[in-house]
Design an enzyme around this catalytic site. Sequence first.
Site, mmCIF file in Angstrom:
data_model
loop_
_atom_site.group_PDB
_atom_site.id
_atom_site.type_symbol
_atom_site.label_atom_id
_atom_site.label_comp_id
_atom_site.label_asym_id
_atom_site.label_seq_id
_atom_site.Cartn_x
_atom_site.Cartn_y
_atom_site.Cartn_z
ATOM 1 N N ARG A 111 4.508 -7.461 -5.058
ATOM 2 C CA ARG A 111 3.461 -7.243 -6.073
ATOM 3 C C ARG A 111 2.827 -8.570 -6.515
ATOM 4 N NH1 ARG A 111 3.644 -1.865 -7.874
ATOM 5 N NH2 ARG A 111 5.699 -0.938 -8.064
ATOM 6 N N ASP A 126 2.955 -2.764 -3.947
ATOM 7 C CA ASP A 126 4.314 -3.060 -3.486
ATOM 8 C C ASP A 126 4.742 -2.266 -2.273
ATOM 9 O OD1 ASP A 126 4.507 -0.446 -4.728
ATOM 10 O OD2 ASP A 126 6.678 -0.739 -4.794
ATOM 11 N N PHE A 139 -0.724 -0.126 5.723
ATOM 12 C CA PHE A 139 0.121 -0.282 4.547
ATOM 13 C C PHE A 139 -0.191 -1.629 3.908
ATOM 14 C CE2 PHE A 139 3.793 1.799 2.548
ATOM 15 C CZ PHE A 139 3.952 0.895 1.507
ATOM 16 N N VAL A 140 -0.868 -1.587 2.753
ATOM 17 C CA VAL A 140 -1.284 -2.832 2.115
ATOM 18 C C VAL A 140 -0.401 -3.157 0.914
ATOM 19 C CG1 VAL A 140 -3.689 -2.786 2.883
ATOM 20 C CG2 VAL A 140 -3.059 -1.575 0.797
ATOM 21 N N ASP A 171 -5.690 6.697 -2.414
ATOM 22 C CA ASP A 171 -5.157 6.980 -1.077
ATOM 23 C C ASP A 171 -5.363 8.480 -0.815
ATOM 24 O OD1 ASP A 171 -3.409 7.345 1.111
ATOM 25 O OD2 ASP A 171 -2.199 5.643 0.530
ATOM 26 N N LYS A 216 -9.146 4.297 0.407
ATOM 27 C CA LYS A 216 -8.746 4.671 1.776
ATOM 28 C C LYS A 216 -9.222 6.097 2.023
ATOM 29 C CE LYS A 216 -4.256 2.636 2.933
ATOM 30 N NZ LYS A 216 -2.814 2.944 3.085
ATOM 31 N N LYS A 254 2.541 1.060 -11.712
ATOM 32 C CA LYS A 254 2.529 -0.370 -11.941
ATOM 33 C C LYS A 254 1.483 -1.085 -11.092
ATOM 34 C CE LYS A 254 7.566 -0.224 -12.031
ATOM 35 N NZ LYS A 254 8.758 -0.629 -11.256
ATOM 36 N N GLY A 255 1.074 -0.407 -10.015
ATOM 37 C CA GLY A 255 0.254 -1.087 -9.005
ATOM 38 C C GLY A 255 -1.028 -1.720 -9.524
ATOM 39 N N ASP A 289 -5.167 0.594 -8.428
ATOM 40 C CA ASP A 289 -5.193 -0.357 -7.319
ATOM 41 C C ASP A 289 -5.717 0.312 -6.051
ATOM 42 O OD1 ASP A 289 -2.799 1.091 -7.749
ATOM 43 O OD2 ASP A 289 -1.782 -0.034 -6.197
#
Length: 179
Positions: free
Chosen positions: A164, A158, A151-152, A102, A130, A42-43, A99
Site C-alpha cells: 500500500r 494492496d 493485478f495492480v 473493478d 477496469k 483502506k485502498g 482507488d
Amino acid sequence: MNESIAEILFSEESIARRVNELGARISRDYRGKKLTAVCVLKGAAVFFADLVRKISAPVEFAFITASSYGAAAVSKGEAEVSVPAPFEVCGKDVLLVEDIADTGVTLSCLRERFLKSGARSVKICALLNKPSRRRVKIEPDYVGFEVEDEFVVGYGMDFAEDYRNLPYIGVLSRSVYEE
Ligand code: PRP
C-alpha cells in the site's frame, strides 16, 4: 523498484498530475456547494488524502470500510461494509472516493446505500477504472486512469495488506499471487 513489481504503470509524478486535474474538475463542478467526500477504506486512503487537498470547494470528510477481496486475489462478488464513525448523508452532496472500480460491486452497493439514506447526490471518483471486469452497471463520474485486467498495487492498493505504501502504481508479478 520493488522486486515483486513486474512493471510500473503510473509514476508518482504522473499520479500527482492526474490528481491535480481531477481536483480542478471536481472544484469546478461543485462550485458553490459543500461536498461530503467519502473515503472508501483502506485502498482509497492515499488517493483521498491527495485529492481533497486539490479541491477548492468546502469538503467534509467521511470514512467507510468496504472490502470485497479480503486476502484473496479475486473479488468475492459482494462488499462487506462498516462505518467506523457514523455520519449524516441526508441532503448532502456525496463524492465516493475509490482507488479502483473493478467489478463495480463495492461502488454500486455504496451508492445505493447513500441514496437510500437520503443523499441529495452521489458521484463517484475512482483513480483507476477496469471496465473489462465490470459485473454490475456502474460508471464513475471521474476517472484517473483506465487500466487493463492486471493485478495492480501501490498508492494505497494492496495484495494481502502489502504494497500500500509504494508511491507509484505497479503490476504485481504473477509469481507473488500464484504461489
Ligand atoms: C478493493 C478496492 C475497492 C474494491 C473494488 O478493495 O479498494 O474498494 O476492491 O472492487 P470491486 O469493484 O470489484 O468491488 P478491497 O476489497 O481490496 O479492500 P481494501 O480497500 O481494504 O484493500
